[in-house]
Design a protein around this motif. Sequence first.
Motif, PDB file in Angstrom:
ATOM      1  N   GLY A 204       0.654  -1.148   0.074  1.00  0.00           N
ATOM      2  CA  GLY A 204      -0.112  -0.058   0.157  1.00  0.00           C
ATOM      3  C   GLY A 204       0.802   1.443  -0.047  1.00  0.00           C
ATOM      4  O   GLY A 204       0.472   2.413  -0.740  1.00  0.00           O
ATOM      5  N   SER A 205       1.808   1.273   0.580  1.00  0.00           N
ATOM      6  CA  SER A 205       3.037   2.412   0.691  1.00  0.00           C
ATOM      7  C   SER A 205       3.468   2.638  -0.535  1.00  0.00           C
ATOM      8  O   SER A 205       3.646   3.670  -0.980  1.00  0.00           O
ATOM      9  CB  SER A 205       3.781   2.151   2.112  1.00  0.00           C
ATOM     10  N   LEU A 206       3.948   1.480  -1.224  1.00  0.00           N
ATOM     11  CA  LEU A 206       4.350   1.495  -2.652  1.00  0.00           C
ATOM     12  C   LEU A 206       3.588   2.379  -3.556  1.00  0.00           C
ATOM     13  O   LEU A 206       3.962   3.137  -4.377  1.00  0.00           O
ATOM     14  CB  LEU A 206       5.065   0.311  -2.958  1.00  0.00           C
ATOM     15  N   LEU A 207       2.220   1.808  -3.489  1.00  0.00           N
ATOM     16  CA  LEU A 207       1.362   2.113  -4.465  1.00  0.00           C
ATOM     17  C   LEU A 207       1.107   3.410  -4.274  1.00  0.00           C
ATOM     18  O   LEU A 207       0.655   4.353  -5.300  1.00  0.00           O
ATOM     19  CB  LEU A 207      -0.040   1.336  -4.267  1.00  0.00           C
ATOM     20  N   SER A 208       0.799   4.087  -3.137  1.00  0.00           N
ATOM     21  CA  SER A 208       0.378   5.424  -2.627  1.00  0.00           C
ATOM     22  C   SER A 208       1.674   6.427  -3.177  1.00  0.00           C
ATOM     23  O   SER A 208       1.515   7.508  -3.739  1.00  0.00           O
ATOM     24  CB  SER A 208      -0.020   5.587  -1.336  1.00  0.00           C
ATOM     25  N   LYS A 209       2.870   6.007  -2.611  1.00  0.00           N
ATOM     26  CA  LYS A 209       3.936   7.156  -2.600  1.00  0.00           C
ATOM     27  C   LYS A 209       4.725   6.877  -3.863  1.00  0.00           C
ATOM     28  O   LYS A 209       5.330   8.131  -4.156  1.00  0.00           O
ATOM     29  CB  LYS A 209       4.964   6.599  -1.411  1.00  0.00           C
ATOM     30  N   SER A 210       4.529   5.954  -4.689  1.00  0.00           N
ATOM     31  CA  SER A 210       5.164   6.178  -5.883  1.00  0.00           C
ATOM     32  C   SER A 210       4.798   7.312  -6.722  1.00  0.00           C
ATOM     33  O   SER A 210       5.690   7.958  -7.672  1.00  0.00           O
ATOM     34  CB  SER A 210       4.909   4.834  -6.617  1.00  0.00           C
ATOM     35  N   ARG A 211       3.500   7.542  -6.496  1.00  0.00           N
ATOM     36  CA  ARG A 211       3.018   8.980  -7.366  1.00  0.00           C
ATOM     37  C   ARG A 211       3.869   9.985  -7.026  1.00  0.00           C
ATOM     38  O   ARG A 211       4.341  10.825  -7.797  1.00  0.00           O
ATOM     39  CB  ARG A 211       1.573   9.235  -7.072  1.00  0.00           C
ATOM     40  N   PHE A 212       4.470  10.275  -5.874  1.00  0.00           N
ATOM     41  CA  PHE A 212       5.078  11.606  -5.696  1.00  0.00           C
ATOM     42  C   PHE A 212       6.519  11.505  -6.351  1.00  0.00           C
ATOM     43  O   PHE A 212       7.277  12.473  -6.505  1.00  0.00           O
ATOM     44  CB  PHE A 212       5.400  11.500  -4.194  1.00  0.00           C
ATOM     45  N   LEU A 213       7.118  10.333  -6.465  1.00  0.00           N
ATOM     46  CA  LEU A 213       8.397  10.242  -7.200  1.00  0.00           C
ATOM     47  C   LEU A 213       8.189  10.603  -8.645  1.00  0.00           C
ATOM     48  O   LEU A 213       9.077  11.471  -9.410  1.00  0.00           O
ATOM     49  CB  LEU A 213       9.014   9.022  -7.163  1.00  0.00           C
ATOM     50  N   PHE A 214       6.945  10.070  -9.288  1.00  0.00           N
ATOM     51  CA  PHE A 214       6.707  10.613 -10.648  1.00  0.00           C
ATOM     52  C   PHE A 214       6.356  12.324 -10.681  1.00  0.00           C
ATOM     53  O   PHE A 214       6.749  12.816 -11.763  1.00  0.00           O
ATOM     54  CB  PHE A 214       5.375   9.928 -11.091  1.00  0.00           C
ATOM     55  N   MET A 215       5.744  12.710  -9.582  1.00  0.00           N
ATOM     56  CA  MET A 215       5.423  14.172  -9.637  1.00  0.00           C
ATOM     57  C   MET A 215       7.029  15.048  -9.312  1.00  0.00           C
ATOM     58  O   MET A 215       7.063  16.000  -9.974  1.00  0.00           O
ATOM     59  CB  MET A 215       4.577  14.485  -8.475  1.00  0.00           C
ATOM     60  N   ALA A 216       7.744  14.368  -8.505  1.00  0.00           N
ATOM     61  CA  ALA A 216       8.866  14.893  -8.298  1.00  0.00           C
ATOM     62  C   ALA A 216       9.842  14.900  -9.865  1.00  0.00           C
ATOM     63  O   ALA A 216      10.628  15.891  -9.792  1.00  0.00           O
ATOM     64  CB  ALA A 216       9.732  14.368  -7.468  1.00  0.00           C
ATOM     65  N   GLU A 217       9.909  13.887 -10.711  1.00  0.00           N
ATOM     66  CA  GLU A 217      10.455  13.841 -11.799  1.00  0.00           C
ATOM     67  C   GLU A 217       9.654  14.838 -12.944  1.00  0.00           C
ATOM     68  O   GLU A 217      10.591  15.469 -13.616  1.00  0.00           O
ATOM     69  CB  GLU A 217      10.443  12.626 -12.114  1.00  0.00           C
ATOM     70  N   PHE A 218       8.529  15.170 -12.752  1.00  0.00           N
ATOM     71  CA  PHE A 218       7.835  15.847 -13.851  1.00  0.00           C
ATOM     72  C   PHE A 218       6.922  17.025 -13.151  1.00  0.00           C
ATOM     73  O   PHE A 218       5.781  17.120 -13.396  1.00  0.00           O
ATOM     74  CB  PHE A 218       6.956  14.933 -14.883  1.00  0.00           C
ATOM     75  N   PRO A 219       7.729  18.065 -12.431  1.00  0.00           N
ATOM     76  CA  PRO A 219       6.760  18.978 -11.696  1.00  0.00           C
ATOM     77  C   PRO A 219       6.101  19.940 -12.541  1.00  0.00           C
ATOM     78  O   PRO A 219       5.169  20.318 -11.984  1.00  0.00           O
ATOM     79  CB  PRO A 219       7.928  19.774 -10.903  1.00  0.00           C
ATOM     80  N   GLN A 220       6.535  20.267 -13.725  1.00  0.00           N
ATOM     81  CA  GLN A 220       5.665  21.135 -14.640  1.00  0.00           C
ATOM     82  C   GLN A 220       4.302  20.494 -14.867  1.00  0.00           C
ATOM     83  O   GLN A 220       3.571  21.254 -15.355  1.00  0.00           O
ATOM     84  CB  GLN A 220       6.404  21.213 -15.930  1.00  0.00           C
TER      85      GLN A 220
END
Length: 346
Positions: A138-154
């Motif tokens: 569950g932690s992987l599923l939820s928090k993985s989105r934040f790494l995607f957002m950090a990579e593509f902040p625009q």
Amino acid sequence: MMIIRPIAADDYDRLYELAEKTGPGFTSLQPNEKLVRNRLEKSLAAFAKEVKEPGEESYLFVLEDTENDRVAGICGIMAGVGLSEAWYNYRLGTLMHSSRELNVHNVVNTLSITNDHTGCSEICTLFLDPDYRHSKNGSLLSKSRFLFMAEFPQRFAETVIAEMRGISDKDGISPFWEGLGRHFFSIDFSKADYLTGIGEKVFIAELMPKHLIYTNLLPKSAQEVIGKVHENTLPALKMLEAEGFRYEGYMDIFDAGPTITARFDEIRAIRESHYVKIRISEEAHHQSGELHLISNTSLENFRCGMSPITQDKQNLIYITPTVAANLQVEEGDSVRVVPLSSGRRV
């Protein structure tokens, strides 16, 4: 290995199977063929689109069990909500009613309709198959989105929101809906929730109460669930609170579940994530470092997993060939990492 990846064109059947398990109150993914296909197609278009600023892009990711070739969960991000269709919330407020002559001073809570979150990014559509609710999936599923957002902040807004599922019973009956919504909409909560989920939202603007609502006029059962989450959603709420999200008095108009918010650059997993270079070695099997999220830097081929790692003074980490293959990275590539746990208790 459990791996996060963008949803693919041939994932329709798997996505529909998950939709059949979500249950009442899970507005963003209902077992409706048109809805499921639309969500999938919008996500494919979002990943293929060149974006300079956030619009109405919708990104869906799946959690894949690579050993068993099974999709175990889904999560999503809406780049900007309410841009073409109004985004409604109730906002909890306070009024003071007083009389000097009678020496009466009453503080009354109120609900007012707002569109305050228009343009915000939303993390949404989080669902994990019950068979996989273990091993920090569950932690992987939820928090993985934040790494995607950090990579593509625009691609995302300065404010991020999450709507948490409110309280309803095993039959899908919501005390808040029964105490308020039913009087204006004259339909069951499950029907209203379903219509919203498939994008038929015109009825909300047509039938929604337009004036201030005094909560003390609602049944006690409705008052007691304002801003409260479904018991199955409590772990997700605690997880997001540990990442920096807060409840600021906004809630869903149907079940009164809380809408929580955070500034993009104040989300712990975004703020603390950083790049390291990788070395690939079988010896990494024996590492006992802290469990981290690890993602590649690709857009359409984004991959994120978790592994214990130890970072050396040269800003290097060691991962196994299996982890490297699933992340689609090679020796010497840069990856983004962040500790899985925030280390905070809430």
